[in-house]
Write a protein that holds these residues in place. Structure first.
Motif, PDB file in Angstrom:
ATOM      1  N   UNK A  20     -67.719  -2.292  21.216  1.00 51.44           N
ATOM      2  CA  UNK A  20     -67.973  -3.724  21.410  1.00 51.44           C
ATOM      3  C   UNK A  20     -68.847  -4.016  22.624  1.00 51.44           C
ATOM      4  N   UNK A  21     -69.214  -2.997  23.401  1.00 47.40           N
ATOM      5  CA  UNK A  21     -70.031  -3.218  24.594  1.00 47.40           C
ATOM      6  C   UNK A  21     -71.522  -3.254  24.297  1.00 47.40           C
ATOM      7  N   UNK A  22     -71.903  -2.897  23.085  1.00 51.38           N
ATOM      8  CA  UNK A  22     -73.333  -2.881  22.774  1.00 51.38           C
ATOM      9  C   UNK A  22     -73.788  -4.315  22.517  1.00 51.38           C
ATOM     10  N   UNK A  23     -74.648  -4.779  23.406  1.00 50.57           N
ATOM     11  CA  UNK A  23     -74.992  -6.202  23.460  1.00 50.57           C
ATOM     12  C   UNK A  23     -76.165  -6.391  24.414  1.00 50.57           C
ATOM     13  N   UNK A  24     -76.504  -7.650  24.654  1.00 51.16           N
ATOM     14  CA  UNK A  24     -77.488  -7.999  25.669  1.00 51.16           C
ATOM     15  C   UNK A  24     -76.764  -8.308  26.979  1.00 51.16           C
ATOM     16  N   UNK A  38     -71.489   6.674  30.115  1.00 47.38           N
ATOM     17  CA  UNK A  38     -71.668   5.654  31.137  1.00 47.38           C
ATOM     18  C   UNK A  38     -73.017   4.980  30.972  1.00 47.38           C
ATOM     19  N   UNK A  39     -73.038   3.657  31.180  1.00 50.10           N
ATOM     20  CA  UNK A  39     -74.287   2.901  31.160  1.00 50.10           C
ATOM     21  C   UNK A  39     -74.510   2.263  32.526  1.00 50.10           C
ATOM     22  N   UNK A  40     -75.754   2.353  32.991  1.00 54.13           N
ATOM     23  CA  UNK A  40     -76.113   1.769  34.281  1.00 54.13           C
ATOM     24  C   UNK A  40     -77.308   0.845  34.085  1.00 54.13           C
ATOM     25  N   UNK A  67     -81.281 -18.809  38.725  1.00 49.46           N
ATOM     26  CA  UNK A  67     -82.193 -18.170  37.791  1.00 49.46           C
ATOM     27  C   UNK A  67     -81.533 -16.944  37.169  1.00 49.46           C
ATOM     28  N   UNK A  68     -82.044 -16.586  35.997  1.00 50.19           N
ATOM     29  CA  UNK A  68     -81.530 -15.463  35.228  1.00 50.19           C
ATOM     30  C   UNK A  68     -82.609 -14.397  35.077  1.00 50.19           C
ATOM     31  N   UNK A  69     -82.151 -13.161  34.897  1.00 50.41           N
ATOM     32  CA  UNK A  69     -83.064 -12.103  34.501  1.00 50.41           C
ATOM     33  C   UNK A  69     -83.407 -12.222  33.027  1.00 50.41           C
ATOM     34  N   UNK A  70     -84.331 -11.395  32.583  1.00 43.97           N
ATOM     35  CA  UNK A  70     -84.807 -11.480  31.202  1.00 43.97           C
ATOM     36  C   UNK A  70     -83.951 -10.667  30.237  1.00 43.97           C
ATOM     37  N   UNK A  71     -83.033  -9.900  30.756  1.00 42.34           N
ATOM     38  CA  UNK A  71     -82.072  -9.204  29.915  1.00 42.34           C
ATOM     39  C   UNK A  71     -82.354  -7.731  29.694  1.00 42.34           C
ATOM     40  N   UNK A  72     -81.276  -6.992  29.457  1.00 45.95           N
ATOM     41  CA  UNK A  72     -81.328  -5.589  29.031  1.00 45.95           C
ATOM     42  C   UNK A  72     -80.523  -5.476  27.752  1.00 45.95           C
ATOM     43  N   UNK A  73     -81.149  -4.886  26.743  1.00 45.22           N
ATOM     44  CA  UNK A  73     -80.440  -4.656  25.486  1.00 45.22           C
ATOM     45  C   UNK A  73     -79.801  -3.280  25.541  1.00 45.22           C
ATOM     46  N   UNK A 115     -73.605 -11.470  22.841  1.00 42.04           N
ATOM     47  CA  UNK A 115     -73.685 -10.882  21.507  1.00 42.04           C
ATOM     48  C   UNK A 115     -74.387 -11.857  20.578  1.00 42.04           C
ATOM     49  N   UNK A 116     -74.959 -11.357  19.482  1.00 42.21           N
ATOM     50  CA  UNK A 116     -75.728 -12.226  18.579  1.00 42.21           C
ATOM     51  C   UNK A 116     -74.934 -13.435  18.117  1.00 42.21           C
ATOM     52  N   UNK A 117     -75.567 -14.602  18.212  1.00 43.29           N
ATOM     53  CA  UNK A 117     -74.949 -15.834  17.758  1.00 43.29           C
ATOM     54  C   UNK A 117     -73.887 -16.389  18.683  1.00 43.29           C
ATOM     55  N   UNK A 118     -73.705 -15.766  19.851  1.00 46.59           N
ATOM     56  CA  UNK A 118     -72.681 -16.221  20.791  1.00 46.59           C
ATOM     57  C   UNK A 118     -73.316 -16.649  22.101  1.00 46.59           C
ATOM     58  N   UNK A 119     -72.575 -17.441  22.854  1.00 45.70           N
ATOM     59  CA  UNK A 119     -72.990 -17.798  24.196  1.00 45.70           C
ATOM     60  C   UNK A 119     -72.762 -16.614  25.140  1.00 45.70           C
ATOM     61  N   UNK A 120     -73.457 -16.601  26.255  1.00 49.20           N
ATOM     62  CA  UNK A 120     -73.177 -15.565  27.247  1.00 49.20           C
ATOM     63  C   UNK A 120     -71.726 -15.630  27.737  1.00 49.20           C
ATOM     64  N   UNK A 121     -71.222 -14.466  28.132  1.00 49.44           N
ATOM     65  CA  UNK A 121     -69.876 -14.380  28.687  1.00 49.44           C
ATOM     66  C   UNK A 121     -69.976 -13.817  30.095  1.00 49.44           C
TER      67      UNK A 121
END
Lengths: 119, 108
Positions: free
Chosen positions: B81-85, B18-20, B98-104, B39-45
């Motif tokens: 396939x869930x490993x992403x930003x 599980x990831x939180x 506004x957006x957050x800065x992201x979690x990798x 994911x790299x090279x893709x737009x956000x989903x």
């Protein structure tokens, strides 16, 4: 299926201008509010602007306010972003996006177009 | 401007676990928060909107919770396939969202 295809990015000198386009298909473009969002390595995702379905209402974020103009041509299902007085910090991937049911969450995005501001 | 702070910056988890992921707003956004995967090279989903509603086609292993200033995205059993930003976004101050800065999310 829904497709948003941006074009017009490239390398531009500081102080220069660029016009981005976003061609839409698979959606009732003339009934959708449309947005521009950019992504930079430093600041991440930033919302830039929205235009109402008929072009009558426009809002801009503070980041590029006064330097950008959003517009659309519903007869061509195309969204535009005119960018002026570009700076190095405007280097980013620029996305057009459609919001989900007008809720300001973005359910469809283009592939993005890279704008590089450099001398 | 409402600032969204995501934590941790990087999360290492094994497939099947599980990831939180967390997102904290500088002031209340009520339930007006969404989550994206990129994911790299893709737009956000878009994954989640209004805190806990899954977007079309998003698997049930993705869930969101929270309210006010503290929000969580949970992925119940990680697939490769869930490993992403992952980014959070608030729409409370629309149109100026506004957006957050992201979690990798990376493979442990």
């Amino acid at each position: 299926q829904v497709q948003l295809v941006e074009s017009g990015g490239g390398v531009v000198q500081p102080g220069g201008s660029l016009r981005l386009s976003c061609a839409a298909s698979g959606i009732p473009f003339s009934t959708e509010n449309m947005h521009w969002v950019r992504q930079t390595p430093g600041k991440g995702l930033e919302w830039l602007a929205v235009i109402s379905y008929d072009g009558s209402t426009k809002y801009y974020g503070d980041n590029m306010k006064g330097r950008i103009t959003i517009s659309r041509d519903n007869s061509k299902s195309t969204l535009y972003l005119q960018m002026n007085s570009l700076r190095a910090e405007d280097t980013a991937v620029y996305y057009c996006a459609k919001a989900l049911g007008g809720m300001y969450y973005f359910d469809y995005w283009g592939q993005g177009t890279l704008v590089t501001v450099s001398s | 401007e409402i600032v969204l702070t995501q934590s941790p910056a990087t999360l290492s988890v094994s497939p099947g676990e599980r990831a939180t992921l967390s997102c904290r707003a500088s002031e209340s956004v009520r339930n007006s928060l969404g989550w994206y995967q990129q994911k790299p090279g893709q737009a956000p989903r878009l994954l989640i909107y209004d805190t806990s509603s899954r977007a079309t086609g998003i698997p049930a292993r993705f869930s969101g919770s929270g309210s006010g200033t503290d929000f969580t995205l949970t992925i119940s059993s990680l697939e490769p396939e869930d490993f992403a930003l992952y980014y959070c976004q608030q729409r409370f101050t629309w149109p100026r969202v506004t957006f957050g800065q992201g979690t990798r999310l990376e493979i442990k």
